[in-house]
Design a protein around this motif. Structure first.
Motif, PDB file in Angstrom:
ATOM      1  N   PHE A   2       5.327 -14.713  -1.855  1.00 14.80           N
ATOM      2  CA  PHE A   2       6.085 -14.895  -3.088  1.00 14.80           C
ATOM      3  C   PHE A   2       5.216 -14.567  -4.296  1.00 14.80           C
ATOM      4  CE2 PHE A   2       8.492 -18.021  -5.975  1.00 14.80           C
ATOM      5  CZ  PHE A   2       9.436 -17.058  -6.292  1.00 14.80           C
ATOM      6  N   VAL A   3       3.961 -15.000  -4.271  1.00 16.16           N
ATOM      7  CA  VAL A   3       3.044 -14.739  -5.376  1.00 16.16           C
ATOM      8  C   VAL A   3       2.775 -13.246  -5.527  1.00 16.16           C
ATOM      9  CG1 VAL A   3       0.586 -14.923  -5.968  1.00 16.16           C
ATOM     10  CG2 VAL A   3       1.916 -16.981  -5.555  1.00 16.16           C
ATOM     11  N   ILE A   4       2.601 -12.538  -4.411  1.00 15.62           N
ATOM     12  CA  ILE A   4       2.380 -11.091  -4.481  1.00 15.62           C
ATOM     13  C   ILE A   4       3.585 -10.407  -5.106  1.00 15.62           C
ATOM     14  CG2 ILE A   4       2.132  -8.999  -3.085  1.00 15.62           C
ATOM     15  CD1 ILE A   4       0.417 -10.647  -1.148  1.00 15.62           C
ATOM     16  N   LEU A  46       5.680 -11.737  -7.210  1.00 18.22           N
ATOM     17  CA  LEU A  46       5.674 -12.080  -8.635  1.00 18.22           C
ATOM     18  C   LEU A  46       4.620 -11.270  -9.384  1.00 18.22           C
ATOM     19  CD1 LEU A  46       6.117 -15.958  -8.457  1.00 18.22           C
ATOM     20  CD2 LEU A  46       7.808 -14.291  -9.216  1.00 18.22           C
ATOM     21  N   MET A  47       3.457 -11.052  -8.765  1.00 18.62           N
ATOM     22  CA  MET A  47       2.425 -10.222  -9.391  1.00 18.62           C
ATOM     23  C   MET A  47       2.958  -8.821  -9.680  1.00 18.62           C
ATOM     24  SD  MET A  47      -1.005 -10.895  -7.189  1.00 18.62           S
ATOM     25  CE  MET A  47      -1.676 -12.524  -6.902  1.00 18.62           C
ATOM     26  N   ILE A  48       3.584  -8.232  -8.675  1.00 16.67           N
ATOM     27  CA  ILE A  48       4.113  -6.872  -8.818  1.00 16.67           C
ATOM     28  C   ILE A  48       5.158  -6.823  -9.915  1.00 16.67           C
ATOM     29  CG2 ILE A  48       5.438  -5.060  -7.648  1.00 16.67           C
ATOM     30  CD1 ILE A  48       4.063  -5.960  -5.046  1.00 16.67           C
ATOM     31  N   GLN A  49       6.055  -7.808  -9.938  1.00 15.71           N
ATOM     32  CA  GLN A  49       7.088  -7.843 -10.964  1.00 15.71           C
ATOM     33  C   GLN A  49       6.479  -8.007 -12.351  1.00 15.71           C
ATOM     34  OE1 GLN A  49      10.446  -7.297 -10.298  1.00 15.71           O
ATOM     35  NE2 GLN A  49       9.561  -6.821  -8.293  1.00 15.71           N
ATOM     36  N   SER A  50       5.499  -8.892 -12.468  1.00 12.58           N
ATOM     37  CA  SER A  50       4.888  -9.161 -13.764  1.00 12.58           C
ATOM     38  C   SER A  50       4.110  -7.963 -14.277  1.00 12.58           C
ATOM     39  CB  SER A  50       3.967 -10.381 -13.658  1.00 12.58           C
ATOM     40  OG  SER A  50       3.403 -10.707 -14.907  1.00 12.58           O
ATOM     41  N   ILE A  51       3.292  -7.355 -13.425  1.00 13.75           N
ATOM     42  CA  ILE A  51       2.414  -6.269 -13.868  1.00 13.75           C
ATOM     43  C   ILE A  51       3.156  -4.945 -13.996  1.00 13.75           C
ATOM     44  CG2 ILE A  51       0.392  -4.892 -13.234  1.00 13.75           C
ATOM     45  CD1 ILE A  51      -0.751  -7.417 -11.899  1.00 13.75           C
ATOM     46  N   PHE A  52       3.966  -4.600 -12.998  1.00 13.75           N
ATOM     47  CA  PHE A  52       4.551  -3.264 -12.953  1.00 13.75           C
ATOM     48  C   PHE A  52       5.959  -3.174 -13.539  1.00 13.75           C
ATOM     49  CE2 PHE A  52       1.299  -3.191  -9.653  1.00 13.75           C
ATOM     50  CZ  PHE A  52       0.653  -2.001  -9.951  1.00 13.75           C
ATOM     51  N   VAL A  53       6.673  -4.294 -13.612  1.00 14.30           N
ATOM     52  CA  VAL A  53       8.051  -4.262 -14.131  1.00 14.30           C
ATOM     53  C   VAL A  53       8.125  -4.856 -15.539  1.00 14.30           C
ATOM     54  CG1 VAL A  53      10.439  -4.991 -13.753  1.00 14.30           C
ATOM     55  CG2 VAL A  53       8.989  -4.390 -11.792  1.00 14.30           C
ATOM     56  N   LEU A  54       7.637  -6.088 -15.699  1.00 18.18           N
ATOM     57  CA  LEU A  54       7.722  -6.758 -16.996  1.00 18.18           C
ATOM     58  C   LEU A  54       6.580  -6.367 -17.925  1.00 18.18           C
ATOM     59  CD1 LEU A  54       8.690 -10.324 -15.715  1.00 18.18           C
ATOM     60  CD2 LEU A  54      10.212  -8.552 -16.605  1.00 18.18           C
ATOM     61  N   ALA A  94      12.326 -15.792 -18.992  1.00 16.53           N
ATOM     62  CA  ALA A  94      13.686 -15.383 -19.345  1.00 16.53           C
ATOM     63  C   ALA A  94      14.234 -14.277 -18.454  1.00 16.53           C
ATOM     64  CB  ALA A  94      13.717 -14.930 -20.806  1.00 16.53           C
ATOM     65  N   SER A  95      13.387 -13.672 -17.631  1.00 11.83           N
ATOM     66  CA  SER A  95      13.813 -12.551 -16.796  1.00 11.83           C
ATOM     67  C   SER A  95      14.514 -13.041 -15.533  1.00 11.83           C
ATOM     68  CB  SER A  95      12.592 -11.714 -16.398  1.00 11.83           C
ATOM     69  OG  SER A  95      11.769 -12.448 -15.509  1.00 11.83           O
ATOM     70  N   PRO A  96      15.300 -12.158 -14.892  1.00 15.23           N
ATOM     71  CA  PRO A  96      15.909 -12.522 -13.599  1.00 15.23           C
ATOM     72  C   PRO A  96      14.856 -12.875 -12.552  1.00 15.23           C
ATOM     73  CG  PRO A  96      16.950 -10.555 -14.497  1.00 15.23           C
ATOM     74  CD  PRO A  96      15.760 -10.835 -15.361  1.00 15.23           C
ATOM     75  N   GLN A  97      13.683 -12.216 -12.633  1.00 10.83           N
ATOM     76  CA  GLN A  97      12.616 -12.517 -11.675  1.00 10.83           C
ATOM     77  C   GLN A  97      12.100 -13.943 -11.828  1.00 10.83           C
ATOM     78  OE1 GLN A  97      12.897  -9.864 -13.624  1.00 10.83           O
ATOM     79  NE2 GLN A  97      11.981  -8.032 -12.749  1.00 10.83           N
ATOM     80  N   GLY A  98      12.268 -14.517 -13.025  1.00 18.40           N
ATOM     81  CA  GLY A  98      11.785 -15.865 -13.281  1.00 18.40           C
ATOM     82  C   GLY A  98      12.658 -16.946 -12.683  1.00 18.40           C
ATOM     83  N   SER A  99      13.842 -16.565 -12.213  1.00 16.53           N
ATOM     84  CA  SER A  99      14.754 -17.523 -11.563  1.00 16.53           C
ATOM     85  C   SER A  99      15.347 -16.853 -10.330  1.00 16.53           C
ATOM     86  CB  SER A  99      15.861 -17.952 -12.532  1.00 16.53           C
ATOM     87  OG  SER A  99      15.320 -18.557 -13.688  1.00 16.53           O
ATOM     88  N   LEU A 100      14.487 -16.521  -9.397  1.00  9.37           N
ATOM     89  CA  LEU A 100      14.888 -15.703  -8.249  1.00  9.37           C
ATOM     90  C   LEU A 100      15.978 -16.361  -7.422  1.00  9.37           C
ATOM     91  CD1 LEU A 100      14.343 -13.134  -6.606  1.00  9.37           C
ATOM     92  CD2 LEU A 100      12.631 -14.411  -5.315  1.00  9.37           C
ATOM     93  N   PHE A 101      15.932 -17.688  -7.297  1.00  7.89           N
ATOM     94  CA  PHE A 101      16.893 -18.398  -6.451  1.00  7.89           C
ATOM     95  C   PHE A 101      17.957 -19.139  -7.268  1.00  7.89           C
ATOM     96  CE2 PHE A 101      12.884 -18.165  -4.080  1.00  7.89           C
ATOM     97  CZ  PHE A 101      13.315 -17.456  -2.968  1.00  7.89           C
ATOM     98  N   GLY A 102      18.101 -18.759  -8.530  1.00  6.00           N
ATOM     99  CA  GLY A 102      19.124 -19.362  -9.366  1.00  6.00           C
ATOM    100  C   GLY A 102      18.627 -20.510 -10.221  1.00  6.00           C
ATOM    101  N   PHE A 103      17.364 -20.873 -10.084  1.00  2.00           N
ATOM    102  CA  PHE A 103      16.747 -21.904 -10.907  1.00  2.00           C
ATOM    103  C   PHE A 103      15.323 -21.455 -11.201  1.00  2.00           C
ATOM    104  CE2 PHE A 103      16.355 -23.043  -6.434  1.00  2.00           C
ATOM    105  CZ  PHE A 103      14.993 -23.226  -6.290  1.00  2.00           C
ATOM    106  N   PRO A 104      14.673 -21.993 -12.231  1.00  2.00           N
ATOM    107  CA  PRO A 104      13.339 -21.521 -12.608  1.00  2.00           C
ATOM    108  C   PRO A 104      12.341 -21.604 -11.454  1.00  2.00           C
ATOM    109  CG  PRO A 104      14.252 -22.903 -14.341  1.00  2.00           C
ATOM    110  CD  PRO A 104      15.199 -23.000 -13.184  1.00  2.00           C
TER     111      PRO A 104
END
Length: 204
Positions: free
Chosen positions: A115-117, A119-127, A62-72
């Motif tokens: 891209f995975v790195i 996403l890791m940073i966003q998931s662990i440190f932001v979300l 549901a986060s903006p990070q989950g749809s970085l390019f406008g789609f899931p």
């Protein structure tokens, strides 16, 4: 009399690994895509990957990070993980690719790792969450990068010759240590930021 051309051995182990890793990544991406569709159809739907407040995929989707390019984001995985499956199956069938193909394939996997790195940073440190399907994708992309890169170095696909190529051949059987160190780095980050081990053990 001209000598017969030498035939290089097919990388069967790498081929099998590409197929298995690609299939696992595709499955995780496909399931996460289905979960996202369900949440769009029914906002009250609780994704099956929502195991605990820490181990969950709902906030990530549901986060903006989950749809970085406008789609899931999982849609990217559904499309991209077909590549290692196809390359692996082609190698098993006896195909041999040009050096430029291996370089481009390596570049694509390097972009996937980047891209995975992120996403890791966003998931662990932001979300502050650990998405099960996302972690499966992480665990697949990391060894894909290390093994394909090491194979290209070993075979001289980057133009390396002589001593550097021999060093790559020597190091290649030990690439798994780089994979384990990469996994360890992710675990340490999750533990330091989220106290993940303690939290997960409490939910068991």
């Amino acid at each position: 009399m001209t000598p017969a051309p030498t035939r290089t051995r097919r990388p069967l182990a790498l081929a099998i690994f590409l197929v298995v890793a690609g299939a696992l990544g595709w499955w995780a991406s496909f399931d996460l895509t289905l979960e996202r569709i369900q949440t769009l159809i029914d906002p009250s739907y609780v994704p099956s990957c929502n195991i605990s407040p820490l181990v969950t995929c709902g906030p990530n989707m549901a986060s903006p990070q989950g749809s970085l390019f406008g789609f899931p984001n999982p849609v990217i995985g559904v499309a991209a993980f077909v590549a290692p499956i196809v390359v692996g199956m082609a190698l098993l069938a006896g195909a041999r690719f040009a050096k430029w193909f291996w370089v481009l394939f390596n570049l694509g996997i390097a972009l996937a790792l980047w891209f995975v790195i992120w996403l890791m940073i966003q998931s662990i440190f932001v979300l502050g969450t650990l998405c099960p399907y996302c972690m499966l994708v992480w665990s697949v992309v990391i060894p894909l990068f290390w093994y394909v890169t090491a194979y290209n170095l070993k075979e001289g696909h980057f133009g390396n010759r002589g001593a550097s190529r021999e060093i790559a051949r020597t190091v290649y059987p030990w690439v798994w240590t780089l994979v384990l160190l990469s996994y360890l780095a992710v675990v340490v980050m999750a533990q330091l930021r989220l106290d993940a081990i303690t939290t997960i053990l409490r939910t068991l």
